[in-house]
Design a protein around this motif. Structure first.
Motif, PDB file in Angstrom:
ATOM      1  N   ASP A   1     -19.457 -20.698 -25.096  1.00 22.03           N
ATOM      2  CA  ASP A   1     -20.653 -19.927 -24.756  1.00 22.03           C
ATOM      3  C   ASP A   1     -20.648 -18.574 -25.456  1.00 22.03           C
ATOM      4  O   ASP A   1     -21.706 -18.080 -25.880  1.00 22.03           O
ATOM      5  CB  ASP A   1     -20.736 -19.721 -23.232  1.00 22.03           C
ATOM      6  N   GLU A   2     -19.482 -17.950 -25.583  1.00 20.35           N
ATOM      7  CA  GLU A   2     -19.393 -16.668 -26.260  1.00 20.35           C
ATOM      8  C   GLU A   2     -19.711 -16.807 -27.744  1.00 20.35           C
ATOM      9  O   GLU A   2     -20.412 -15.970 -28.325  1.00 20.35           O
ATOM     10  CB  GLU A   2     -17.996 -16.070 -26.061  1.00 20.35           C
TER      11      GLU A   2
ATOM     12  N   LYS B   1     -21.647 -18.902 -29.099  1.00 24.76           N
ATOM     13  CA  LYS B   1     -23.077 -19.153 -29.254  1.00 24.76           C
ATOM     14  C   LYS B   1     -23.904 -17.868 -29.249  1.00 24.76           C
ATOM     15  O   LYS B   1     -25.060 -17.876 -29.664  1.00 24.76           O
ATOM     16  CB  LYS B   1     -23.569 -20.084 -28.140  1.00 24.76           C
ATOM     17  N   LYS B   2     -23.312 -16.775 -28.792  1.00 23.96           N
ATOM     18  CA  LYS B   2     -24.027 -15.498 -28.744  1.00 23.96           C
ATOM     19  C   LYS B   2     -24.071 -14.795 -30.102  1.00 23.96           C
ATOM     20  O   LYS B   2     -24.714 -13.762 -30.246  1.00 23.96           O
ATOM     21  CB  LYS B   2     -23.357 -14.563 -27.729  1.00 23.96           C
ATOM     22  N   VAL B   3     -23.366 -15.366 -31.089  1.00 29.45           N
ATOM     23  CA  VAL B   3     -23.194 -14.680 -32.363  1.00 29.45           C
ATOM     24  C   VAL B   3     -23.973 -15.366 -33.481  1.00 29.45           C
ATOM     25  O   VAL B   3     -23.976 -16.590 -33.611  1.00 29.45           O
ATOM     26  CB  VAL B   3     -21.694 -14.637 -32.757  1.00 29.45           C
TER      27      VAL B   3
ATOM     28  N   ASP C   1     -25.776 -20.604 -38.310  1.00 27.46           N
ATOM     29  CA  ASP C   1     -25.117 -19.570 -37.510  1.00 27.46           C
ATOM     30  C   ASP C   1     -24.635 -18.390 -38.347  1.00 27.46           C
ATOM     31  O   ASP C   1     -24.340 -17.323 -37.796  1.00 27.46           O
ATOM     32  CB  ASP C   1     -23.921 -20.164 -36.763  1.00 27.46           C
TER      33      ASP C   1
ATOM     34  N   ASN D   1     -26.924 -10.699 -35.257  1.00 23.12           N
ATOM     35  CA  ASN D   1     -26.573  -9.532 -34.449  1.00 23.12           C
ATOM     36  C   ASN D   1     -25.326  -8.820 -34.956  1.00 23.12           C
ATOM     37  O   ASN D   1     -24.857  -7.860 -34.344  1.00 23.12           O
ATOM     38  CB  ASN D   1     -26.422  -9.890 -32.968  1.00 23.12           C
TER      39      ASN D   1
ATOM     40  N   ALA E   1     -19.006 -11.205 -29.856  1.00 19.76           N
ATOM     41  CA  ALA E   1     -19.151 -12.368 -28.967  1.00 19.76           C
ATOM     42  C   ALA E   1     -18.771 -12.018 -27.530  1.00 19.76           C
ATOM     43  O   ALA E   1     -19.393 -12.507 -26.581  1.00 19.76           O
ATOM     44  CB  ALA E   1     -18.287 -13.514 -29.476  1.00 19.76           C
TER      45      ALA E   1
ATOM     46  N   ALA F   1     -18.895  -8.944 -26.323  1.00 18.57           N
ATOM     47  CA  ALA F   1     -19.568  -7.694 -25.962  1.00 18.57           C
ATOM     48  C   ALA F   1     -18.552  -6.581 -25.702  1.00 18.57           C
ATOM     49  O   ALA F   1     -18.679  -5.803 -24.747  1.00 18.57           O
ATOM     50  CB  ALA F   1     -20.471  -7.904 -24.745  1.00 18.57           C
TER      51      ALA F   1
END
Length: 424
Positions: A52-53, A55-57, A93, A119, A313, A315
Motif C-alpha cells: 500500500d505504501e 502504491k502512494k508513489v 509508476d 509526487n 512512500a 510520508a
C-alpha cells in the motif's frame, strides 16, 4: 517630499519618547542567514515498505542527455534498478525524461511530471538546480531531488533536496591503479621516473571536477611519488570530439596514463587507438577498450533514490542533503581489467579501500600536498551557495580538507602543486 515627512515623523517619535523618559529603540539589525546542514547517509531498508505504501508513489526523472552519455546512463540504470526493485513499472509508476537541457526546459519537464501525477521528481545535472528550485516553490506538495547541487541547505525549501557521494574516494582509488601502472612502466624501462606524467580531461573548472582530479592525482602519487599531471578542460559535460581532442593534446604532451571527468567515449577510444592506459568514470569501458582500460569508479545512485522514494512512500522526513559513502555502497569500482592493470593492483586497491573505510587514509590529508610550495593549514571554501561564490566555511579540519562534510556536493577547489592546467 515623502522622505521629508517620514523623517519628521521619526523625530516626533524620538522627542515623545524622550519626554516620557524612554530611549528610542535601536534600529533592527539585519538577520544573518541560517543554514541547516540536514545531512544523513543512512540507507533505507526497502523491505519495510508495504504494498500500500509503494502504491502512494509515482516517480519522475529528468536527465541531461540520453544513454549515449556515460554519466546519464549511470543515472538511468540506477533509476530503473531503484524503481523496479520496488515493483514500480516504467511508464506507469515512473517516467524517464531524457535530453533535458540546463534551462527552462528543466522546469517545464518538472511541471509535466507533476501534471502526470508524480509526487517525487529527480534531476541529474548541476545546471538543472535553479529550475528544480523554481518547480519546488510552485509545487510545495511534491518532493524535488537534485543530484550534484549545492543550494538545498540554504534555499529554505522543505521539499527541495540535494545529494552527492564521496566519489573523491573512488577517484583516489582510480589514481592508485594509475600510479601502479606508472610504476610498472618505470620498472620495465618504458619511461623514467621523471616521465611519470598523468593526463586528465575535465569538463569544467568547477569544484566537483577539481575535487575529482586532485583526488585521482593524490591517489597516484601515494604509490608513485614522482607523478605529475596535466589537466585540460572541454567546457562541456558531453562532447566526444572535444574529449578526443583533449586526449590527443595530453598524449602529445607526454602524458602516459589518462583519466577524465567527461561523459563520452571520445577520450577512451582515442587512448585505445594509441595504446595509452586509461582510468574511466561512470562504467566499465573494457568491452570497447580491452587493451587500455584499467578500472573505473562511479557513484551508485540507487541507495539515494531508495532513501528518497522510501521516505515519500512512508510520508517521512527527507533530508536536505544526502551524502552517499563507501559504507552505503554509493561509491563503487568496476571490475579491474587484469590484462592492463599492473601486477598487484587488485591487492593494493583492497588495502587502500579498507584504509579509506576505516578513516586511516584521508584523501585530502594536507600533509600529502602543498600549495605554492607551502602546507595548506587553513582554507575557507564556498559552502553556503548564495550565488556569489564567497568563501564562508573553514574546511581544514584535523589536518585534512573536509570534503562532502558541510554539504553533500564537493567544495574542494584548491590548485595544488604537481598539477598543471594547460588550458580552461
Amino acid at each position: 517630499m515623502k522622505k521629508i515627512i517620514a523623517l519628521l515623523m521619526v523625530l516626533v517619535m524620538v522627542c515623545a519618547l524622550a519626554a516620557c523618559g524612554q530611549k528610542a529603540p535601536a534600529p533592527a539589525e539585519q538577520a544573518e542567514p541560517t543554514f541547516e546542514f540536514d545531512n544523513d547517509s543512512t540507507p533505507f531498508d526497502v523491505s519495510t515498505l508495504s504494498e500500500d505504501e509503494v502504491k502512494k508513489v509515482k516517480v519522475g526523472f529528468i536527465f541531461l542527455h540520453d544513454e549515449n552519455s556515460t554519466y546519464d546512463l549511470n543515472f538511468i540504470n540506477a533509476a530503473r534498478e531503484a524503481c523496479e526493485g520496488l515493483g514500480l513499472k516504467e511508464g506507469q509508476d515512473f517516467i524517464l525524461k531524457t535530453g533535458i537541457p540546463e534551462g527552462q526546459e528543466c522546469y517545464d519537464a518538472a511541471a509535466e511530471l507533476v501534471d502526470a501525477g508524480c509526487n517525487i521528481v529527480f534531476a541529474d545535472s548541476f545546471g538543472h538546480e535553479s529550475f528544480m528550485i523554481q518547480a519546488a516553490k510552485e509545487f510545495p506538495k511534491v518532493e524535488f531531488c537534485h543530484a550534484t547541487g549545492t543550494q538545498a541547505h540554504s534555499a529554505g525549501l522543505p521539499n527541495f533536496h540535494n545529494a552527492f557521494a564521496t566519489i573523491f574516494e573512488g577517484r583516489y582509488l582510480g589514481g592508485v591503479a594509475a600510479g601502479m601502472k606508472l610504476n610498472e612502466m618505470i620498472e620495465k624501462g618504458q619511461i623514467t621516473a621523471e616521465q611519470a606524467k598523468l593526463g586528465y580531461i575535465g569538463a569544467y573548472p568547477y569544484a566537483e571536477v577539481k575535487s575529482g582530479y586532485t583526488a585521482f592525482f593524490l591517489g597516484a602519487r601515494s604509490v608513485c611519488p614522482s607523478a605529475t599531471m596535466e589537466v585540460t578542460f572541454t567546457n562541456s559535460w558531453y562532447d566526444p570530439t572535444l574529449e578526443k581532442e583533449g586526449a590527443i593534446k595530453l598524449i602529445n604532451n607526454g602524458c602516459v596514463v589518462l583519466s577524465e571527468h567527461a561523459d563520452s567515449m571520445g577520450a577512451p577510444t582515442e587512448c585505445e587507438s594509441r595504446g595509452v592506459p586509461f582510468v574511466f568514470y561512470n562504467g566499465s569501458a573494457e568491452a570497447d577498450c580491452p587493451n587500455t582500460f584499467i578500472v573505473s569508479s562511479r557513484i551508485n545512485w540507487v541507495p539515494f533514490m531508495q532513501v528518497m522514494i522510501g521516505n515519500v512512500a512512508k510520508a517521512q522526513h527527507l533530508h536536505a542533503d544526502w551524502t552517499g559513502t563507501m559504507a552505503t555502497d554509493s561509491v563503487v569500482l568496476s571490475d579491474l581489467n587484469e590484462k592492463v592493470a599492473a601486477p598487484g593492483t587488485a591487492e593494493k586497491l583492497a588495502e587502500v579501500s579498507a584504509s579509506l573505510r576505516s578513516g586511516t587514509t584521508k584523501v585530502f590529508d594536507t600533509s600529502t600536498f602543498t600549495v605554492g610550495g607551502k602546507p595548506l593549514t587553513t582554507y575557507s571554501a564556498d559552502v553556503n551557495d548564495l550565488g556569489t561564490f564567497t568563501p564562508d566555511t573553514e574546511s581544514i579540519v584535523n589536518g585534512a580538507f573536509a570534503e562532502s562534510v558541510f554539504r553533500s556536493a564537493p567544495s574542494f577547489d584548491v590548485d595544488i602543486d604537481g598539477i598543471t592546467i594547460i588550458d580552461q
